[in-house]
Design a protein around this motif. Structure first.
Motif, PDB file in Angstrom:
ATOM      1  N   LEU A  39     -16.882   1.537  33.051  1.00  0.00           N
ATOM      2  CA  LEU A  39     -16.252   2.316  31.971  1.00  0.00           C
ATOM      3  C   LEU A  39     -17.157   3.470  31.555  1.00  0.00           C
ATOM      4  CD1 LEU A  39     -14.764  -0.597  29.826  1.00  0.00           C
ATOM      5  CD2 LEU A  39     -13.472   1.127  31.087  1.00  0.00           C
ATOM      6  N   VAL A  43     -16.779   7.959  32.425  1.00  0.00           N
ATOM      7  CA  VAL A  43     -16.883   9.072  31.470  1.00  0.00           C
ATOM      8  C   VAL A  43     -18.032   9.999  31.868  1.00  0.00           C
ATOM      9  CG1 VAL A  43     -17.340   9.680  29.075  1.00  0.00           C
ATOM     10  CG2 VAL A  43     -15.855   7.759  29.600  1.00  0.00           C
ATOM     11  N   LEU A  79      -3.650  22.243  43.037  1.00  0.00           N
ATOM     12  CA  LEU A  79      -2.872  21.480  44.022  1.00  0.00           C
ATOM     13  C   LEU A  79      -3.770  20.615  44.903  1.00  0.00           C
ATOM     14  CD1 LEU A  79      -0.191  24.059  45.278  1.00  0.00           C
ATOM     15  CD2 LEU A  79       0.096  22.224  43.615  1.00  0.00           C
TER      16      LEU A  79
ATOM     17  N   ARG B  14      -5.995  26.279  27.165  1.00  0.00           N
ATOM     18  CA  ARG B  14      -6.462  25.041  26.517  1.00  0.00           C
ATOM     19  C   ARG B  14      -5.804  24.939  25.149  1.00  0.00           C
ATOM     20  NH1 ARG B  14     -11.278  23.480  29.617  1.00  0.00           N
ATOM     21  NH2 ARG B  14     -12.303  25.314  30.458  1.00  0.00           N
ATOM     22  N   THR B  72      -0.625   6.923  40.841  1.00  0.00           N
ATOM     23  CA  THR B  72      -1.218   8.009  41.621  1.00  0.00           C
ATOM     24  C   THR B  72      -0.870   9.366  41.021  1.00  0.00           C
ATOM     25  OG1 THR B  72      -0.829   6.587  43.528  1.00  0.00           O
ATOM     26  CG2 THR B  72      -1.601   8.816  43.984  1.00  0.00           C
ATOM     27  N   ILE B  75      -3.107  10.659  38.224  1.00  0.00           N
ATOM     28  CA  ILE B  75      -4.472  11.154  38.467  1.00  0.00           C
ATOM     29  C   ILE B  75      -4.564  12.672  38.294  1.00  0.00           C
ATOM     30  CG2 ILE B  75      -6.330  11.338  40.186  1.00  0.00           C
ATOM     31  CD1 ILE B  75      -5.522   8.496  41.103  1.00  0.00           C
ATOM     32  N   LEU B  79      -6.425  14.609  35.065  1.00  0.00           N
ATOM     33  CA  LEU B  79      -7.488  15.604  35.258  1.00  0.00           C
ATOM     34  C   LEU B  79      -7.125  16.925  34.574  1.00  0.00           C
ATOM     35  CD1 LEU B  79      -8.413  14.864  38.986  1.00  0.00           C
ATOM     36  CD2 LEU B  79      -9.740  14.297  36.946  1.00  0.00           C
ATOM     37  N   LEU B  82      -7.362  16.416  30.762  1.00  0.00           N
ATOM     38  CA  LEU B  82      -8.752  16.413  30.295  1.00  0.00           C
ATOM     39  C   LEU B  82      -9.345  17.822  30.341  1.00  0.00           C
ATOM     40  CD1 LEU B  82     -10.148  13.088  31.851  1.00  0.00           C
ATOM     41  CD2 LEU B  82      -9.535  13.541  29.474  1.00  0.00           C
ATOM     42  N   TRP B  83      -8.926  18.638  31.313  1.00  0.00           N
ATOM     43  CA  TRP B  83      -9.396  20.029  31.360  1.00  0.00           C
ATOM     44  C   TRP B  83      -8.903  20.783  30.123  1.00  0.00           C
ATOM     45  CZ3 TRP B  83      -7.222  24.900  31.285  1.00  0.00           C
ATOM     46  CH2 TRP B  83      -8.100  25.955  31.605  1.00  0.00           C
ATOM     47  N   PHE B  86     -10.765  19.603  26.978  1.00  0.00           N
ATOM     48  CA  PHE B  86     -12.228  19.458  27.123  1.00  0.00           C
ATOM     49  C   PHE B  86     -13.027  20.004  25.926  1.00  0.00           C
ATOM     50  CE2 PHE B  86     -16.368  20.315  29.340  1.00  0.00           C
ATOM     51  CZ  PHE B  86     -16.664  19.002  29.601  1.00  0.00           C
ATOM     52  N   VAL B 114     -10.018   7.486  27.329  1.00  0.00           N
ATOM     53  CA  VAL B 114     -10.438   8.254  28.506  1.00  0.00           C
ATOM     54  C   VAL B 114     -11.108   7.339  29.525  1.00  0.00           C
ATOM     55  CG1 VAL B 114     -11.983  10.071  29.331  1.00  0.00           C
ATOM     56  CG2 VAL B 114     -10.631  10.436  27.273  1.00  0.00           C
ATOM     57  N   SER B 115     -12.040   6.500  29.061  1.00  0.00           N
ATOM     58  CA  SER B 115     -12.781   5.694  30.039  1.00  0.00           C
ATOM     59  C   SER B 115     -11.890   4.630  30.674  1.00  0.00           C
ATOM     60  CB  SER B 115     -14.039   5.087  29.423  1.00  0.00           C
ATOM     61  OG  SER B 115     -13.692   4.120  28.486  1.00  0.00           O
ATOM     62  N   LEU B 118      -9.499   6.376  33.183  1.00  0.00           N
ATOM     63  CA  LEU B 118     -10.177   6.749  34.428  1.00  0.00           C
ATOM     64  C   LEU B 118     -10.430   5.519  35.293  1.00  0.00           C
ATOM     65  CD1 LEU B 118     -12.740   9.386  33.074  1.00  0.00           C
ATOM     66  CD2 LEU B 118     -10.887   9.848  34.672  1.00  0.00           C
ATOM     67  N   VAL B 119     -10.876   4.420  34.661  1.00  0.00           N
ATOM     68  CA  VAL B 119     -11.187   3.211  35.441  1.00  0.00           C
ATOM     69  C   VAL B 119      -9.907   2.571  35.981  1.00  0.00           C
ATOM     70  CG1 VAL B 119     -12.085   0.857  35.289  1.00  0.00           C
ATOM     71  CG2 VAL B 119     -13.401   2.749  34.351  1.00  0.00           C
ATOM     72  N   LEU B 196       2.088  23.805  38.249  1.00  0.00           N
ATOM     73  CA  LEU B 196       1.057  23.376  39.213  1.00  0.00           C
ATOM     74  C   LEU B 196       0.685  21.909  39.001  1.00  0.00           C
ATOM     75  CD1 LEU B 196      -1.326  26.468  39.343  1.00  0.00           C
ATOM     76  CD2 LEU B 196       0.149  25.606  41.166  1.00  0.00           C
ATOM     77  N   THR B 199       3.536  19.709  40.269  1.00  0.00           N
ATOM     78  CA  THR B 199       3.612  19.737  41.734  1.00  0.00           C
ATOM     79  C   THR B 199       2.469  18.924  42.336  1.00  0.00           C
ATOM     80  OG1 THR B 199       4.428  21.978  41.493  1.00  0.00           O
ATOM     81  CG2 THR B 199       3.867  21.274  43.720  1.00  0.00           C
ATOM     82  N   SER B 200       1.276  19.111  41.775  1.00  0.00           N
ATOM     83  CA  SER B 200       0.109  18.382  42.272  1.00  0.00           C
ATOM     84  C   SER B 200       0.318  16.876  42.126  1.00  0.00           C
ATOM     85  CB  SER B 200      -1.128  18.835  41.485  1.00  0.00           C
ATOM     86  OG  SER B 200      -2.277  18.228  41.982  1.00  0.00           O
ATOM     87  N   THR B 204       0.567  14.546  45.399  1.00  0.00           N
ATOM     88  CA  THR B 204      -0.462  13.526  45.587  1.00  0.00           C
ATOM     89  C   THR B 204       0.166  12.135  45.673  1.00  0.00           C
ATOM     90  OG1 THR B 204      -1.979  14.920  44.335  1.00  0.00           O
ATOM     91  CG2 THR B 204      -2.634  12.649  44.679  1.00  0.00           C
TER      92      THR B 204
END
Lengths: 141, 339
Positions: A39, A43, A79, B14, B72, B75, B79, B82-83, B86, B114-115, B118-119, B196, B199-200, B204
């Protein structure tokens, strides 16, 4: 609104507590410690390595690349970037077992390269579209 | 190097308007993954107080396909999300204790969200490719963290609800909830980022999970499974160390129903009326195949009025005294694997 928010907070807290209890009660101490390490590592790897790397790319791209090319580059990054991360387990074939031919039975490098090529094509198309319609950029700014 | 502050980030991408939309899709993925994951977890329990429906037989196939697709797809979405948010990482903590405590609690819940997210996504991804670089039990941990992640998500939604409502009902280019200096035009528009990201996520998910789908499986270039080798195998009889036991003449299929039980040998099974049926064999790892086979079990099912069902990986109603070499015996953690 107040009631909904309160209810969500109570429900969420109960969910977190139940999950934590499940985590702590079903495994031995060494395993729990390893989950905690994962965990924390997740992060640290995201916020400490991945996000700064993407920030640096954005910073460099913003300074070095012409507007249209930057637009194409963002397209390729969004992408392709996550897909490359997702591909790590299969590219490395880490779970492969010698007696199991039904697992990891493709050429993943070739597959990823083909997808990367598609992403680059999409990026070029986006950049060319940008070049052809300069009036839109002005309008957006 | 100077530590950035929230104001160091000036892109207008953002924005809460982008975060709320990507967050909505992410929330849908999480809810789908939780619901379908609970079904799988329940299906693999030895005891099921309320039996899962046995018909339609493709139900498990669909729910478990959705589980890996949602996971999937989440993911790339996570990302991007989170960007977008941030800069919040560099928000100053209020000095006064009265304000600092709720802020600390809220940011603590975000750290948990978040953690664990991600895990959850990483361990699920690795499980599909059968890579287990950890010593904890995958099934127990993935199950427990699911409740923590979704619990933290509910708290997060509760805290942000007014902003989420404004952002989702407003235009994507609204700046009502933006930081005053987040005005710099990015190379793509907000709508462009959303297109984007979506689509990503779809690409994926397709590339990683569609390997056993008829027709398109061949171009799912990153799938750990394919249709080339028949039914996918999770663990071979050889690696489970059951070849001798399973092919032994002492092998018995033991059927238990309440207090009664009956042991049936291979000869008994072969002597029964043989039928061929085609059923979907699906796994929580996302692959699925329709398989046909000589099904003497149907004869047993009809005499025992036990439910007929599509195969699921790692779950079975019957308790063989020695485990047969099932094509899909699920590995829960490396420590439980026979050499």
């Amino acid at each position: 609104m107040r009631g909904i928010r309160g209810g969500l907070i109570v429900l969420g807290t109960v969910g977190m507590a139940y999950g934590a209890w499940l985590l702590l009660s079903r495994q031995d101490l060494g395993q729990i410690a390893e989950v905690v390490v994962w965990l924390a590592a997740a992060v640290v790897i995201h916020d400490g390595i991945l996000a700064p790397a993407v920030l640096a790319l954005g910073w460099l791209g913003g300074r070095l690349l012409p507007w249209a090319v930057a637009r194409g580059a963002v397209t390729v990054l969004v992408l392709l970037g996550p897909t490359v991360l997702v591909a790590i387990p299969v590219l490395g074939r880490f779970g492969a077992k010698p007696d199991n031919p039904t697992l990891l039975d493709r050429d993943y490098t070739q597959g990823l390269l083909a997808y990367a090529l598609l992403c680059v094509c999409a990026g070029v198309a986006v950049a060319l579209g940008e070049l052809r319609s300069p009036q839109r950029t002005v309008e957006e700014e | 190097m100077r530590i950035p502050s929230e104001d160091s980030f000036t892109s207008r991408l953002r924005s809460a308007a982008v975060a709320a939309r990507v967050g909505l899709w992410l929330g849908v993925c999480f809810v789908v993954a939780l619901a379908t994951g609970l079904i799988s977890h329940y299906a693999q329990n030895d005891q099921q107080p309320v039996p899962l429906p046995t018909s339609p037989s493709w139900l498990y196939q669909v729910t478990q396909g959705l589980h890996v697709v949602a996971g999937t797809a989440a993911i790339p979405l996570l990302l991007v999300k989170l960007w977008v948010v941030f800069p919040k990482l560099f928000q100053p903590v209020p000095r006064r204790a009265r304000e600092a405590l709720p802020t600390a609690l809220e940011r603590g819940s975000i750290a948990v969200l978040v953690s664990t997210s991600l895990v959850q996504l990483t361990t699920g991804l690795l499980n599909v490719a059968q890579w287990y670089p950890w010593g904890f039990g995958f099934r127990a941990t993935h199950y427990a963290l699911a409740f923590v992640a979704v619990g933290a998500l509910l708290v997060h939604i509760a805290v942000k609800l007014p902003i989420i409502r404004d952002a989702l009902t407003g235009n994507v280019d609204d700046t009502a909830h933006d930081r005053p200096n987040a005005r710099r035009q990015g190379p793509v528009s907000r709508r462009g980022v959303l297109i984007l990201a979506g689509t990503s996520a779809l690409a994926t998910a397709f590339l990683y999970t569609a390997g056993t789908v008829p027709g398109v499986g061949r171009i799912a270039a990153l799938s750990p499974r394919s249709r080339k080798h028949g039914i996918p195998i999770n663990r071979t009889a050889h690696s489970a160390g059951v070849v001798a036991e399973a092919s032994s003449s002492a092998y018995r299929l033991e059927l238990v129903h309440g207090a009664t039980s009956r042991a049936i040998s291979r000869q008994d099974l072969v002597a029964m009326e043989q039928r061929t049926s085609t059923l979907p064999i699906a796994c929580v790892e996302g692959w699925t195949r329709r398989a046909s086979g000589e099904a003497y079990a149907c004869a047993i099912c009809s005499t025992w009025s036990a439910p007929r069902r599509g195969g699921t990986c790692g779950s079975g109603r019957s308790r063989p005294s020695a485990p047969p070499p099932t094509p899909c015996s699920r590995r829960t953690s490396p420590t439980t694997t026979a050499p």
